[in-house]
Write an enzyme that holds these catalytic residues in place. Structure first.
Site, PDB file in Angstrom:
ATOM      1  N   HIS A 151      -6.528  -8.495  14.457  1.00 35.00           N
ATOM      2  CA  HIS A 151      -6.469  -7.216  13.724  1.00 35.00           C
ATOM      3  C   HIS A 151      -7.192  -7.406  12.395  1.00 35.00           C
ATOM      4  O   HIS A 151      -6.989  -8.431  11.724  1.00 35.00           O
ATOM      5  CB  HIS A 151      -4.981  -6.870  13.504  1.00 35.00           C
ATOM      6  CG  HIS A 151      -4.704  -5.625  12.744  1.00 35.00           C
ATOM      7  ND1 HIS A 151      -5.564  -4.558  12.679  1.00 35.00           N
ATOM      8  CD2 HIS A 151      -3.617  -5.261  11.985  1.00 35.00           C
ATOM      9  CE1 HIS A 151      -5.035  -3.603  11.927  1.00 35.00           C
ATOM     10  NE2 HIS A 151      -3.857  -4.009  11.494  1.00 35.00           N
ATOM     11  N   ASP A 176      -4.645  -7.437   5.206  1.00 30.79           N
ATOM     12  CA  ASP A 176      -3.595  -8.452   5.094  1.00 30.79           C
ATOM     13  C   ASP A 176      -3.707  -9.545   6.143  1.00 30.79           C
ATOM     14  O   ASP A 176      -3.023 -10.567   6.046  1.00 30.79           O
ATOM     15  CB  ASP A 176      -2.195  -7.814   5.122  1.00 30.79           C
ATOM     16  CG  ASP A 176      -1.998  -6.817   6.250  1.00 30.79           C
ATOM     17  OD1 ASP A 176      -2.992  -6.240   6.722  1.00 30.79           O
ATOM     18  OD2 ASP A 176      -0.854  -6.596   6.658  1.00 30.79           O
ATOM     19  N   GLU A 213      -7.104  -5.476   9.572  1.00 33.02           N
ATOM     20  CA  GLU A 213      -6.615  -4.940   8.303  1.00 33.02           C
ATOM     21  C   GLU A 213      -6.574  -6.071   7.263  1.00 33.02           C
ATOM     22  O   GLU A 213      -6.386  -7.251   7.598  1.00 33.02           O
ATOM     23  CB  GLU A 213      -5.227  -4.285   8.462  1.00 33.02           C
ATOM     24  CG  GLU A 213      -4.871  -3.481   7.219  1.00 33.02           C
ATOM     25  CD  GLU A 213      -3.727  -2.482   7.411  1.00 33.02           C
ATOM     26  OE1 GLU A 213      -3.119  -2.422   8.500  1.00 33.02           O
ATOM     27  OE2 GLU A 213      -3.451  -1.745   6.427  1.00 33.02           O
ATOM     28  N   TYR A 229       9.736  -0.462   9.780  1.00 35.54           N
ATOM     29  CA  TYR A 229       8.317  -0.760   9.992  1.00 35.54           C
ATOM     30  C   TYR A 229       7.726   0.215  11.011  1.00 35.54           C
ATOM     31  O   TYR A 229       6.638   0.763  10.809  1.00 35.54           O
ATOM     32  CB  TYR A 229       8.184  -2.210  10.494  1.00 35.54           C
ATOM     33  CG  TYR A 229       6.772  -2.709  10.488  1.00 35.54           C
ATOM     34  CD1 TYR A 229       6.267  -3.400   9.389  1.00 35.54           C
ATOM     35  CD2 TYR A 229       5.913  -2.483  11.554  1.00 35.54           C
ATOM     36  CE1 TYR A 229       4.964  -3.848   9.364  1.00 35.54           C
ATOM     37  CE2 TYR A 229       4.614  -2.917  11.542  1.00 35.54           C
ATOM     38  CZ  TYR A 229       4.142  -3.612  10.445  1.00 35.54           C
ATOM     39  OH  TYR A 229       2.839  -4.041  10.435  1.00 35.54           O
ATOM     40  N   ASP A 259       0.621  -6.667  14.277  1.00 36.05           N
ATOM     41  CA  ASP A 259       1.596  -5.824  13.566  1.00 36.05           C
ATOM     42  C   ASP A 259       2.810  -5.427  14.426  1.00 36.05           C
ATOM     43  O   ASP A 259       3.916  -5.243  13.910  1.00 36.05           O
ATOM     44  CB  ASP A 259       0.928  -4.535  13.070  1.00 36.05           C
ATOM     45  CG  ASP A 259       0.141  -4.743  11.782  1.00 36.05           C
ATOM     46  OD1 ASP A 259       0.359  -5.754  11.097  1.00 36.05           O
ATOM     47  OD2 ASP A 259      -0.691  -3.875  11.470  1.00 36.05           O
ATOM     48  N   HIS A 280       4.068 -10.078  10.800  1.00 32.98           N
ATOM     49  CA  HIS A 280       4.969  -9.871   9.657  1.00 32.98           C
ATOM     50  C   HIS A 280       6.404 -10.155  10.097  1.00 32.98           C
ATOM     51  O   HIS A 280       6.804  -9.771  11.204  1.00 32.98           O
ATOM     52  CB  HIS A 280       4.931  -8.416   9.168  1.00 32.98           C
ATOM     53  CG  HIS A 280       3.608  -7.969   8.635  1.00 32.98           C
ATOM     54  ND1 HIS A 280       3.079  -8.412   7.454  1.00 32.98           N
ATOM     55  CD2 HIS A 280       2.709  -7.087   9.140  1.00 32.98           C
ATOM     56  CE1 HIS A 280       1.908  -7.827   7.239  1.00 32.98           C
ATOM     57  NE2 HIS A 280       1.656  -7.025   8.258  1.00 32.98           N
ATOM     58  N   HIS A 286      -2.318  -1.683  15.547  1.00 37.17           N
ATOM     59  CA  HIS A 286      -2.143  -0.649  14.556  1.00 37.17           C
ATOM     60  C   HIS A 286      -3.410   0.108  14.204  1.00 37.17           C
ATOM     61  O   HIS A 286      -3.380   1.242  13.755  1.00 37.17           O
ATOM     62  CB  HIS A 286      -1.539  -1.310  13.298  1.00 37.17           C
ATOM     63  CG  HIS A 286      -1.522  -0.525  12.062  1.00 37.17           C
ATOM     64  ND1 HIS A 286      -1.806  -1.033  10.828  1.00 37.17           N
ATOM     65  CD2 HIS A 286      -1.262   0.793  11.862  1.00 37.17           C
ATOM     66  CE1 HIS A 286      -1.714  -0.102   9.910  1.00 37.17           C
ATOM     67  NE2 HIS A 286      -1.379   1.014  10.508  1.00 37.17           N
ATOM     68  N   HIS A 344       0.810  -1.237   0.000  1.00 39.49           N
ATOM     69  CA  HIS A 344       0.000   0.000   0.000  1.00 39.49           C
ATOM     70  C   HIS A 344       0.845   1.290   0.000  1.00 39.49           C
ATOM     71  O   HIS A 344       0.642   2.210   0.772  1.00 39.49           O
ATOM     72  CB  HIS A 344      -1.119   0.012   1.040  1.00 39.49           C
ATOM     73  CG  HIS A 344      -0.728  -0.067   2.505  1.00 39.49           C
ATOM     74  ND1 HIS A 344       0.263   0.681   3.085  1.00 39.49           N
ATOM     75  CD2 HIS A 344      -1.265  -0.786   3.521  1.00 39.49           C
ATOM     76  CE1 HIS A 344       0.329   0.404   4.372  1.00 39.49           C
ATOM     77  NE2 HIS A 344      -0.582  -0.481   4.665  1.00 39.49           N
TER      78      HIS A 344
HETATM   79 FE1  FEO Z   1      -2.129  -3.240  10.135  1.00 35.88          FE
HETATM   80 FE2  FEO Z   1      -0.287  -5.865   8.791  1.00 35.88          FE
HETATM   81  O1  FEO Z   1      -1.753  -4.755   9.083  1.00 35.88           O
END
Ligand code: FEO
Length: 417
Positions: free
Chosen positions: A78, A82, A80, A197, A165, A230, A146, A24
């Site tokens: 979370h 992903d 989001e 990050y 995250d 991640h 996040h 993104h």
């Molecule tokens: Fe806030 Fe990896 O998503």
């Protein structure tokens, strides 16, 4: 990549995205990973899902460990895209009465993504627990780390914090654990990815991060592994990962200056050289970034690492140069703190870029060194001298400002010792 048992009966079932270079808008030079975890307890529990594009691999990973029809619980830390964008497809392969544990805000968000009318969702708050058998899951809400919906899941009995995250890195690698980074170069890469990050994703939330780490410490839970959504899992150095986050949340930075500039006919570019020499002659490290040739997220990271930042922009139609405006708006949204700022730039007649930049610094409530410096058309020898003195003075001010902070070395590295 196959699944990996990270703790007894707890598996990494995520995927590595070797190819993504634009997350993104954030540049990911080595790709990233979408981590999720499967707990094989009396109640089999899946924690998070992988990015939609990789769901087939994610499901194959789950199936290599257990029949998905045996999954009893899904934890969504979370929402989001992903991490939850594929939840509807996961729901097609698990039992209909599977229980989803998530926060109230996440449930509300889920309702915007999917038809959840037939899903069994239980909302949880900080401190709520679910016993899965030998393990117990304890939930910790982490709003804005996040997104407002976010939470972490602590696995009691495994001393494992699944942190979504937080503590993550956009880093695709063969390694799944921090202790597999065995030399100084690879450790530096890991630290840089962690910092990158934080700078690009979590910079606005330093105060919340400090408070949340203090809250977690106060809960008295023992953590010997942090598994983010991640990058690699912190198996050897979970404490150092937390320390790095605390340092960043406390706005620590190197005694260093980054010059971020763009240029039209090279006059602003020519200004950077004597400015840089002035900085170096004061013994301060200096990085120079031509914005048009550098990904935005790299410029943000270099900004974040440095105690001082000089922005250089030519004037175009009485305004700042568009690429610099874009960078500054991006930076404004990240709400940086405690970096000393100043501006310079070339102009033809009326000027305007340097003034625009100081107005922006004020809007960001950033400390500044004034005045900035402007050069008309082309540098003459006396302009070069002024630029050199401007650089020297700015470096002196940065050295003075840095005394406020505990880290005054030019290295933040905690891993490579
Ligand atoms: Fe806030 Fe990896 O998503």
């Amino acid at each position: 990549m196959n699944v990996i048992e990270i703790k007894p009966d707890i598996y990494w079932v995520g995927v590595v995205d070797w190819a993504v270079r634009d997350f993104h808008g954030y540049v990911t030079p080595s790709g990233t990973t979408y981590n999720n975890y499967l707990i094989l307890d009396e109640e089999i529990t899946l924690v998070d899902t992988v990015k939609h594009d990789f769901l087939d691999v994610g499901i194959a990973n789950i199936k290599s460990v257990v029949d998905p029809l045996k999954i009893k619980n899904i934890v969504i830390n979370h929402i989001e895209n992903d991490h939850m964008g594929a939840l509807d497809r996961v729901m097609e392969i698990v039992p209909r009465d599977v229980t989803i544990y998530t926060t109230k805000r996440a449930k509300d968000g889920m309702d915007r993504f999917f038809d959840i009318s037939k899903w069994n969702i239980i909302t949880v708050k900080t401190g709520d627990e679910v016993k899965t058998g030998k393990y117990t899951l304890k939930f910790i809400e982490t709003p804005m780390i996040h997104w407002p919906d976010s939470m972490m899941t602590y696995v009691q009995g495994a001393k494992l914090l699944m942190s979504q995250d937080a503590f993550g890195q956009h880093l695709a690698s063969a390694a799944r654990f921090d202790d597999e980074f065995i030399d100084c170069a690879s450790l530096t890469e890991l630290e840089d990815a962690t910092l990158d990050y934080y700078a690009n994703i979590l910079m606005p939330f330093g105060t919340l991060i400090k408070a949340k780490i203090a809250e977690i410490k106060k809960m008295g839970i023992e953590i010997d592994m942090i598994a983010p959504d991640h990058g690699v899992i912190w198996r050897k150095n979970p404490e150092l990962a937390m320390e790095m986050y605390l340092d960043m949340a406390n706005n620590q930075a190197n005694e260093r200056i980054v010059i971020i500039y763009d240029t039209m006919w090279n006059s602003t570019e020519q200004m950077t050289l004597p400015i840089m020499r002035g900085i170096r002659d004061e013994g301060v490290d200096c990085r120079v970034i031509k914005l048009r040739a550098t990904p935005m997220s790299v410029a943000i990271k270099e900004f974040w690492k440095s105690r001082g930042c000089l922005i250089g922009s030519p004037t175009l139609n009485n305004e700042v140069f568009p690429s610099i405006a874009e960078f500054m708006v991006h930076l404004l949204g990240l709400r940086p703190k405690e970096r000393l700022m100043a501006a310079f730039g070339s102009y033809g007649w009326g000027g305007g870029a340097v003034k625009w930049l100081y107005e922006m610094f004020n809007k960001m409530k950033m400390p500044v060194v004034e005045p900035g410096i402007g050069v008309q058309y082309r540098l003459k020898p006396d302009d070069e001298k002024k630029c050199y003195e401007f650089g020297r003075n700015f470096a002196q001010q940065v050295k003075e400002y840095q005394k406020k902070f505990s880290i005054v070395s030019t290295k933040l590295c905690k891993l490579c010792k």
